[in-house]
Design an enzyme around this catalytic site. Structure first.
Site, PDB file in Angstrom:
ATOM      1  CE  LYS A  30     -23.767 -33.382  94.542  1.00 15.74           C
ATOM      2  NZ  LYS A  30     -23.079 -32.636  93.502  1.00 15.74           N
ATOM      3  CG  ASP A  57     -23.200 -29.213  95.284  1.00 16.82           C
ATOM      4  OD1 ASP A  57     -22.914 -28.013  95.445  1.00 16.82           O
ATOM      5  OD2 ASP A  57     -22.668 -29.924  94.407  1.00 16.82           O
ATOM      6  CE  LYS A  59     -21.499 -26.764  92.135  1.00 18.87           C
ATOM      7  NZ  LYS A  59     -22.290 -28.008  92.238  1.00 18.87           N
ATOM      8  CG  ASP A  62     -30.184 -14.369  95.037  1.00 18.26           C
ATOM      9  OD1 ASP A  62     -30.281 -13.131  94.918  1.00 18.26           O
ATOM     10  OD2 ASP A  62     -31.108 -15.146  94.756  1.00 18.26           O
ATOM     11  CB  THR A 113     -14.538 -28.591  86.348  1.00 14.66           C
ATOM     12  OG1 THR A 113     -15.856 -29.067  86.550  1.00 14.66           O
ATOM     13  CG2 THR A 113     -13.723 -28.805  87.599  1.00 14.66           C
ATOM     14  NE  ARG A 206     -21.718 -39.373  86.414  1.00 21.73           N
ATOM     15  CZ  ARG A 206     -21.281 -38.529  85.481  1.00 21.73           C
ATOM     16  NH1 ARG A 206     -21.843 -38.509  84.292  1.00 21.73           N
ATOM     17  NH2 ARG A 206     -20.287 -37.706  85.760  1.00 21.73           N
TER      18      ARG A 206
HETATM   19  O1  C5P Z   1     -19.153 -37.859  88.114  1.00 18.74           O
HETATM   20  P1  C5P Z   1     -19.871 -38.191  89.403  1.00 18.74           P
HETATM   21  O2  C5P Z   1     -21.176 -38.872  89.154  1.00 18.74           O
HETATM   22  O3  C5P Z   1     -18.994 -38.930  90.396  1.00 18.74           O
HETATM   23  O4  C5P Z   1     -20.196 -36.737  90.028  1.00 18.74           O
HETATM   24  C1  C5P Z   1     -20.434 -36.570  91.388  1.00 18.74           C
HETATM   25  C2  C5P Z   1     -20.905 -35.191  91.707  1.00 18.74           C
HETATM   26  O5  C5P Z   1     -19.879 -34.226  91.593  1.00 18.74           O
HETATM   27  C3  C5P Z   1     -22.063 -34.696  90.874  1.00 18.74           C
HETATM   28  O6  C5P Z   1     -23.189 -34.654  91.735  1.00 18.74           O
HETATM   29  C4  C5P Z   1     -21.684 -33.314  90.414  1.00 18.74           C
HETATM   30  O7  C5P Z   1     -22.669 -32.357  90.713  1.00 18.74           O
HETATM   31  C5  C5P Z   1     -20.449 -32.985  91.238  1.00 18.74           C
HETATM   32  N1  C5P Z   1     -19.497 -32.113  90.538  1.00 18.74           N
HETATM   33  C6  C5P Z   1     -18.770 -32.536  89.476  1.00 18.74           C
HETATM   34  N2  C5P Z   1     -17.848 -31.754  88.862  1.00 18.74           N
HETATM   35  C7  C5P Z   1     -17.657 -30.549  89.298  1.00 18.74           C
HETATM   36  C8  C5P Z   1     -18.375 -30.071  90.375  1.00 18.74           C
HETATM   37  C9  C5P Z   1     -19.297 -30.885  90.988  1.00 18.74           C
HETATM   38  O8  C5P Z   1     -18.931 -33.651  89.040  1.00 18.74           O
HETATM   39  N3  C5P Z   1     -16.765 -29.840  88.700  1.00 18.74           N
END
Ligand code: C5P
Length: 226
Positions: A30, A57, A59, A62, A113, A206
C-alpha cells in the site's frame, strides 16, 4: 484466501523498497499520500516491476471528470487497487468505476473511522442515529455505481458483508495479530477474525514496519492468514 497488503508508511521510497525486499512472497504494497507525495509514480513502478501489486490509497473526492482522470492515470501506472470517497456522490463514483476498466479495482471509503455520529451529523446536516447504517447506505451506493467494493473497519465488516453479499471486495485496515500494540487504531481486528467476517484484503502497517523484527512479524501474519 484473503490477501495481506503491507502499508509502507515509511519516510522514503528507499526504506520502503529495502523492507519490501526482505518480506518473502510479498504480493501487495500500500502506498499512501505521504510516500506518494515524496516519491511519486517511480515508486509504484519499482513495486510493480518486482511483481508486487500496488494499492494506491489516495481517497479521491473531486468532480467526476477529475476523479476519472486520476483513476485512468493510476490504471496506466499499473496500480491494482485504489480508493475514492463514497461521499463524492453517484456521478463521481460512476466516473471512477468506468475509468477503472477490468485491471484496476476501485473501492469506496464509506465512513472514516475518525468520524463518529456527531461529526457525521455536522457534515451531513441531519441526524445520524447509527454510523453502521450510514456505512451500509454508502456501500450500497458505491456498488450500485459499479465500484468493486468498500473499505471497512473491523467494526462494520460483518454488517457490510451481510448487506453487500458475497461478491464485493472488502478491504480492512487496523488489523492486529494477538499481542500487537494497537497504536492509534481504535477499531482493531485480528487477522483470522477479519477473514471469518468476510474481509478479502487485510491492510497492515506498523505491526510490520515498526516491529523490531519486521520479517518475523510479517511471517506471523502470513501464518495467521493461512
Ligand atoms: O495502523 P497501521 O499502521 O496498521 O495502519 C495501516 C494503514 O491503514 C495506514 O496506512 C492507514 O492509512 C490505513 N487506515 C487506517 N484506518 C482507517 C483507514 C485507513 O489505519 N480507518
Amino acid at each position: 484466501m484473503a490477501e495481506l497488503i503491507v502499508a509502507f508508511d515509511l519516510p522514503s521510497g528507499r526504506d520502503a523498497l529495502a523492507l519490501a525486499g526482505r518480506l518473502p512472497g510479498l504480493r501487495w504494497a500500500k502506498v499512501g499520500p505521504v510516500l506518494y507525495n515524496r516519491e511519486g509514480p517511480s515508486l509504484i513502478k519499482e513495486f510493480t516491476q518486482r511483481g508486487i501489486r500496488v494499492f494506491l490509497d489516495l481517497k479521491w473526492h473531486d468532480i467526476p471528470n477529475i476523479v476519472a482522470s486520476a483513476v485512468t492515470a493510476a490504471r496506466e501506472l499499473g496500480v491494482s487497487l485504489t480508493t475514492v470517497h463514497c461521499l463524492g456522490g453517484r456521478a463521481m463514483l460512476t466516473a471512477a468505476a468506468t475509468a477503472a476498466g477490468q485491471d484496476l479495482a476501485v473501492v469506496g471509503v464509506t465512513v472514516l473511522t475518525s468520524h463518529d455520529a456527531a461529526e457525521l451529523e455536522s457534515i451531513l446536516g441531519r441526524g445520524v442515529p447509527d454510523v453502521g447504517f450510514e456505512a451500509e447506505r454508502l456501500g450500497r451506493a458505491a456498488l450500485h455505481a459499479g465500484l468493486r467494493g468498500v473499505v471497512a473497519s473491523g467494526q462494520e465488516l460483518g454488517l457490510l458483508r451481510e448487506a453487500l453479499g458475497p461478491e464485493p471486495l472488502i478491504v480492512v485496515p487496523g488489523v492486529r495479530a494477538p499481542g500487537d500494540p494497537a497504536g492509534d487504531q481504535v477499531r482493531t481486528i485480528e487477522p483470522a477474525e477479519a477473514v471469518r467476517r468476510g474481509a478479502t484484503h487485510l491492510v497492515v502497517g506498523r505491526p510490520i514496519t515498526a516491529a523490531r523484527d519486521p520479517v518475523a512479524a510479517y511471517r506471523r501474519l502470513v501464518e495467521a492468514l493461512d
